[in-house]
Design an enzyme around this catalytic site. Sequence first.
Site, PDB file in Angstrom:
ATOM      1  N   ASN A   9       0.878  -1.176   0.000  1.00 12.48           N
ATOM      2  CA  ASN A   9       0.000   0.000   0.000  1.00 12.48           C
ATOM      3  C   ASN A   9       0.915   1.225   0.000  1.00 12.48           C
ATOM      4  O   ASN A   9       1.508   1.552   1.023  1.00 12.48           O
ATOM      5  CB  ASN A   9      -0.889  -0.028   1.254  1.00 12.48           C
ATOM      6  CG  ASN A   9      -1.704   1.248   1.409  1.00 12.48           C
ATOM      7  OD1 ASN A   9      -1.787   2.068   0.493  1.00 12.48           O
ATOM      8  ND2 ASN A   9      -2.303   1.421   2.582  1.00 12.48           N
ATOM      9  N   LYS A  11       0.102   4.213  -0.184  1.00 10.23           N
ATOM     10  CA  LYS A  11      -0.533   5.401   0.410  1.00 10.23           C
ATOM     11  C   LYS A  11      -0.321   6.577  -0.553  1.00 10.23           C
ATOM     12  O   LYS A  11      -0.337   6.375  -1.757  1.00 10.23           O
ATOM     13  CB  LYS A  11       0.003   5.638   1.822  1.00 10.23           C
ATOM     14  CG  LYS A  11      -0.111   4.368   2.686  1.00 10.23           C
ATOM     15  CD  LYS A  11       0.113   4.593   4.145  1.00 10.23           C
ATOM     16  CE  LYS A  11      -0.049   3.271   4.895  1.00 10.23           C
ATOM     17  NZ  LYS A  11       0.046   3.397   6.334  1.00 10.23           N
ATOM     18  N   GLU A 102      -6.521   4.982   8.264  1.00  6.45           N
ATOM     19  CA  GLU A 102      -6.307   6.400   7.927  1.00  6.45           C
ATOM     20  C   GLU A 102      -7.579   7.019   7.349  1.00  6.45           C
ATOM     21  O   GLU A 102      -7.840   8.196   7.538  1.00  6.45           O
ATOM     22  CB  GLU A 102      -5.111   6.517   6.964  1.00  6.45           C
ATOM     23  CG  GLU A 102      -3.802   6.282   7.722  1.00  6.45           C
ATOM     24  CD  GLU A 102      -2.688   5.640   6.926  1.00  6.45           C
ATOM     25  OE1 GLU A 102      -2.727   5.664   5.676  1.00  6.45           O
ATOM     26  OE2 GLU A 102      -1.759   5.092   7.565  1.00  6.45           O
ATOM     27  N   GLU A 171      -4.964  -4.511  11.053  1.00 11.08           N
ATOM     28  CA  GLU A 171      -3.900  -3.512  11.141  1.00 11.08           C
ATOM     29  C   GLU A 171      -4.062  -2.730  12.445  1.00 11.08           C
ATOM     30  O   GLU A 171      -4.803  -1.732  12.479  1.00 11.08           O
ATOM     31  CB  GLU A 171      -3.982  -2.536   9.962  1.00 11.08           C
ATOM     32  CG  GLU A 171      -3.794  -3.178   8.609  1.00 11.08           C
ATOM     33  CD  GLU A 171      -3.258  -2.167   7.593  1.00 11.08           C
ATOM     34  OE1 GLU A 171      -2.146  -2.408   7.100  1.00 11.08           O
ATOM     35  OE2 GLU A 171      -3.921  -1.169   7.310  1.00 11.08           O
ATOM     36  N   SER A 216       3.920  -2.072  10.271  1.00 10.35           N
ATOM     37  CA  SER A 216       5.372  -2.168  10.453  1.00 10.35           C
ATOM     38  C   SER A 216       5.954  -3.530  10.056  1.00 10.35           C
ATOM     39  O   SER A 216       6.906  -4.006  10.679  1.00 10.35           O
ATOM     40  CB  SER A 216       5.773  -1.812  11.887  1.00 10.35           C
ATOM     41  OG  SER A 216       5.449  -0.452  12.161  1.00 10.35           O
TER      42      SER A 216
HETATM   43  P1  13P Z   1       3.296   0.446   7.661  1.00 15.14           P
HETATM   44  O1  13P Z   1       3.761  -0.832   7.024  1.00 15.14           O
HETATM   45  O2  13P Z   1       4.028   1.654   7.159  1.00 15.14           O
HETATM   46  O3  13P Z   1       3.279   0.342   9.157  1.00 15.14           O
HETATM   47  O4  13P Z   1       1.788   0.674   7.194  1.00 15.14           O
HETATM   48  C1  13P Z   1       0.860  -0.365   7.303  1.00 15.14           C
HETATM   49  C2  13P Z   1      -0.348   0.008   6.569  1.00 15.14           C
HETATM   50  O5  13P Z   1      -1.068   0.921   6.956  1.00 15.14           O
HETATM   51  C3  13P Z   1      -0.647  -0.714   5.333  1.00 15.14           C
HETATM   52  O6  13P Z   1      -1.939  -0.452   4.884  1.00 15.14           O
END
Ligand code: 13P
Length: 252
Positions: A9, A11, A102, A171, A216
Amino acid sequence: MRPLIIIGNWKMNGSLAVNADWVKTVCRGMEQGMPAGRQYAVCAPFPYLAQCSQLIQDCSLAFLSLGAQDVSAFESGAYTGEVAASMLKEMTCKYVLVGHSERRQLHQETDELIAEKALQVLDSGMTPVICVGESADERNSGREVEVVRGQIAKQVAVLQDRLADCLIAYEPIWAIGTGQVASAQVAQDMHRAIRLQLAEFDGDVASHVGILYGGSVKPDNAVELFAMPDIDGGLIGGASLNPQDFLAICQA
Ligand code: 13P
């Protein structure tokens, strides 16, 4: 047997140049050979779906596909700024994230809205990845299972048998982007709780649904997480931006 599924992802990251380099690097790495029976995908920002779709098609690896990070709860019409599931399908998306924390936090998305989005994704022939997870406060006060059960219950109520065609991503919010990964056992315990809850509804659905872990995940903790019996893959944020790290996680 549920296949291992690893989804990046990005983002709100990327550019035409960065994306092109990423897909080419990952493709070249994957062409060297990958563990059998797994699926991989990357969820790009909307404006880059067409570009990434073309790049992924050029690479023509059956196990690498495209995903999107969100979708409208509506089919079409006067919804300025929204993107319909049918549009994502045309862009060759296979997976669509719904209810990422988010979006729950920054855009006040409710479980009901998220279930509507998942229905749109299913109706367009793609796989929704329904994200759930508790905050640090909720875990510290011992309410993590109750919170996640509440989120799942709303999805069960709306989606019913169609949950069999969804993925769930657990998550924990405290693990996202913090470097503070859930231990493999903490993650496994929640994945087990989710599967048992699904089994209360329907045993077949429970055994079919892939439950991914996100928060993470890095090359050095992926092996231990993916070895857990109820962890069926990962949703990778920060580490998916680096193609070498993403490849290493995919090979874990
Ligand atoms: P990180 O791997 O940066 O912690 O993010 C996880 C996430 O939100 C994947 O959708």
